[in-house]
Scaffold this active site. Structure first.
Site, PDB file in Angstrom:
ATOM      1  N   ASN A   7       0.854  -1.193   0.000  1.00 45.94           N
ATOM      2  CA  ASN A   7       0.000   0.000   0.000  1.00 45.94           C
ATOM      3  C   ASN A   7       0.895   1.250   0.000  1.00 45.94           C
ATOM      4  OD1 ASN A   7      -1.409   2.262   1.136  1.00 45.94           O
ATOM      5  ND2 ASN A   7      -3.028   0.893   1.796  1.00 45.94           N
ATOM      6  N   HIS A  10       0.933   6.078   2.036  1.00 51.33           N
ATOM      7  CA  HIS A  10       1.693   6.967   2.924  1.00 51.33           C
ATOM      8  C   HIS A  10       2.749   7.786   2.202  1.00 51.33           C
ATOM      9  CE1 HIS A  10      -0.519   6.035   6.440  1.00 51.33           C
ATOM     10  NE2 HIS A  10      -0.457   4.765   6.117  1.00 51.33           N
ATOM     11  N   HIS A  43      -5.714   3.540  -1.561  1.00 52.11           N
ATOM     12  CA  HIS A  43      -7.038   3.828  -0.985  1.00 52.11           C
ATOM     13  C   HIS A  43      -7.419   5.244  -1.413  1.00 52.11           C
ATOM     14  CE1 HIS A  43      -9.667   4.108   2.933  1.00 52.11           C
ATOM     15  NE2 HIS A  43     -10.341   4.383   1.839  1.00 52.11           N
ATOM     16  N   ARG A  45      -9.651   7.968  -0.915  1.00 49.54           N
ATOM     17  CA  ARG A  45     -10.638   8.393   0.086  1.00 49.54           C
ATOM     18  C   ARG A  45     -11.543   9.472  -0.463  1.00 49.54           C
ATOM     19  NH1 ARG A  45     -10.484   7.842   5.594  1.00 49.54           N
ATOM     20  NH2 ARG A  45      -9.113   6.189   6.301  1.00 49.54           N
ATOM     21  N   ARG A  49      -7.492  12.790   1.002  1.00 48.93           N
ATOM     22  CA  ARG A  49      -6.456  13.307   1.906  1.00 48.93           C
ATOM     23  C   ARG A  49      -5.049  12.839   1.531  1.00 48.93           C
ATOM     24  NH1 ARG A  49      -7.574   9.939   7.392  1.00 48.93           N
ATOM     25  NH2 ARG A  49      -9.615  10.879   7.176  1.00 48.93           N
ATOM     26  N   GLU A  70      -8.674   0.240  -2.816  1.00 50.60           N
ATOM     27  CA  GLU A  70      -9.461   0.266  -1.580  1.00 50.60           C
ATOM     28  C   GLU A  70     -10.410   1.431  -1.677  1.00 50.60           C
ATOM     29  OE1 GLU A  70      -7.490   0.634   2.194  1.00 50.60           O
ATOM     30  OE2 GLU A  70      -6.259  -1.095   1.736  1.00 50.60           O
ATOM     31  N   THR A 101      -8.166   3.595   8.555  1.00 52.55           N
ATOM     32  CA  THR A 101      -9.365   2.751   8.635  1.00 52.55           C
ATOM     33  C   THR A 101      -9.398   2.077  10.005  1.00 52.55           C
ATOM     34  OG1 THR A 101      -8.979   2.336   6.302  1.00 52.55           O
ATOM     35  CG2 THR A 101     -10.665   1.009   7.356  1.00 52.55           C
ATOM     36  N   GLU A 151     -10.882  -9.556   3.377  1.00 54.07           N
ATOM     37  CA  GLU A 151      -9.595  -9.173   3.949  1.00 54.07           C
ATOM     38  C   GLU A 151      -9.816  -9.098   5.451  1.00 54.07           C
ATOM     39  OE1 GLU A 151      -7.307  -5.846   2.378  1.00 54.07           O
ATOM     40  OE2 GLU A 151      -6.407  -5.565   4.363  1.00 54.07           O
ATOM     41  N   HIS A 191      -3.637  -4.693   7.956  1.00 53.91           N
ATOM     42  CA  HIS A 191      -3.786  -3.518   8.822  1.00 53.91           C
ATOM     43  C   HIS A 191      -2.877  -3.634  10.037  1.00 53.91           C
ATOM     44  CE1 HIS A 191      -5.295   0.150  10.461  1.00 53.91           C
ATOM     45  NE2 HIS A 191      -5.964   0.329   9.334  1.00 53.91           N
TER      46      HIS A 191
HETATM   47  N1  PXP Z   1      -5.804  -3.159   4.522  1.00 52.49           N
HETATM   48  C1  PXP Z   1      -6.746  -2.195   4.609  1.00 52.49           C
HETATM   49  C2  PXP Z   1      -8.147  -2.549   4.266  1.00 52.49           C
HETATM   50  C3  PXP Z   1      -6.413  -0.879   4.995  1.00 52.49           C
HETATM   51  O1  PXP Z   1      -7.363   0.068   5.071  1.00 52.49           O
HETATM   52  C4  PXP Z   1      -5.062  -0.578   5.265  1.00 52.49           C
HETATM   53  C5  PXP Z   1      -4.673   0.815   5.630  1.00 52.49           C
HETATM   54  O2  PXP Z   1      -4.869   1.665   4.545  1.00 52.49           O
HETATM   55  C6  PXP Z   1      -4.121  -1.612   5.138  1.00 52.49           C
HETATM   56  C7  PXP Z   1      -4.519  -2.900   4.798  1.00 52.49           C
HETATM   57  C8  PXP Z   1      -2.668  -1.381   5.380  1.00 52.49           C
HETATM   58  O3  PXP Z   1      -2.481  -1.070   6.723  1.00 52.49           O
HETATM   59  P1  PXP Z   1      -1.064  -0.576   7.207  1.00 52.49           P
HETATM   60  O4  PXP Z   1      -0.795   0.724   6.509  1.00 52.49           O
HETATM   61  O5  PXP Z   1      -1.253  -0.420   8.685  1.00 52.49           O
HETATM   62  O6  PXP Z   1      -0.076  -1.631   6.834  1.00 52.49           O
END
Ligand code: PXP
Length: 239
Positions: A7, A10, A43, A45, A49, A70, A101, A151, A191
């Site tokens: 992901n 960030h 993701h 949003r 953001r 996402e 999330t 998931e 997550h």
């Molecule tokens: N899975 C989902 C559904 C999420 O919303 C997120 C955070 O955006 C992640 C995985 C990844 O989480 P992390 O950034 O804490 O690894």
């Protein structure tokens, strides 16, 4: 061996902190793939953001593995998904005031609306995964509304303040994985996973893919994206 979807939200968070043109999540996606990632997650949003529409469009074009979008189950986002055609949509709950999330989608409450989104996207050939808490009832509802995958939310396990609560949270994950597997659902997990918590998943071979963002991007600040992704891949290989 389970896959790793990285992901890159960030990287966009850092860019948006200054409303600059860098760092670019597109570059992060390319580097993550070169390091061996099996997919790229963004993701989009409602409040934009971090990830912007432009990021999704370009990442769609450059990604060679698979793009996982996402998104909230809203008509705006369904329109984006039908246009972008990601390899997978993961439906997540979304609150404007949350930092990230917070919990899984509650299918007990939202099952009808989510079922409609699942049907629309899957009818168009886009498989749908639903981000849910490790709760047998939620898994069964995901199966009932015909989602391709779930998931499993690993946040409660990763953030548990004591060993006892961590153990309890992990056994809920194990039970949820077994139920989802029996129902022949595809299984992703994510997550809060980091280079330590991932080790607990040894032997849980029913998991298809881990979705990990924050810990990899954080490590990449110091080691570079390639090493951060490769370090995580090496740990997943050991599971
Ligand atoms: N899975 C989902 C559904 C999420 O919303 C997120 C955070 O955006 C992640 C995985 C990844 O989480 P992390 O950034 O804490 O690894």
């Amino acid at each position: 061996m389970a896959g790793l979807a990285v992901n890159v939200d960030h990287v966009a968070t850092l860019r948006e902190a200054r409303k600059a043109s860098y760092p670019d999540p597109v570059s992060a996606a390319v580097l993550a793939e070169l390091a061996g990632a099996d997919g790229i997650v963004v993701h989009l949003r409602e409040d934009r953001r971090h990830i912007q529409d432009r990021d999704v469009k370009i990442i769609r074009k450059v990604v060679q593995t698979k793009l996982i979008l996402e998104m909230a189950s809203t008509s705006e986002m369904v329109g984006v998904a039908l246009d972008i055609k990601p390899e997978l949509v993961t439906l997540v709950p979304e609150k404007r005031e949350e930092i990230t999330t917070e919990g899984g989608l509650d299918l007990v409450v939202h099952s009808n609306a989510v079922a409609e989104t699942v049907a629309t996207l899957q009818h168009d050939g886009i498989p749908v995964s639903i981000f849910i808490d490790p709760d047998p009832e939620q898994i069964k509802l995901a199966h009932k509304i015909d989602a391709s995958m779930v998931e499993i939310h690993t946040g409660a396990f990763c953030d548990a303040p004591t060993a006892r609560r961590r153990d309890r949270a992990f056994s809920r994950i194990v039970d949820a994985v077994k139920i989802a597997h029996r129902l022949r659902l595809g299984i992703n997990a994510g997550h809060g996973l980091c280079y330590n918590t991932i080790k607990a998943f040894k032997g849980l071979s029913e998991i298809d893919e881990f979705s990990i963002g924050h810990s990899i991007i954080s490590r990449a600040v110091f080691t570079g994206m390639e090493k951060a992704v490769k370090d995580m891949l090496a740990l997943i290989k050991e599971l």
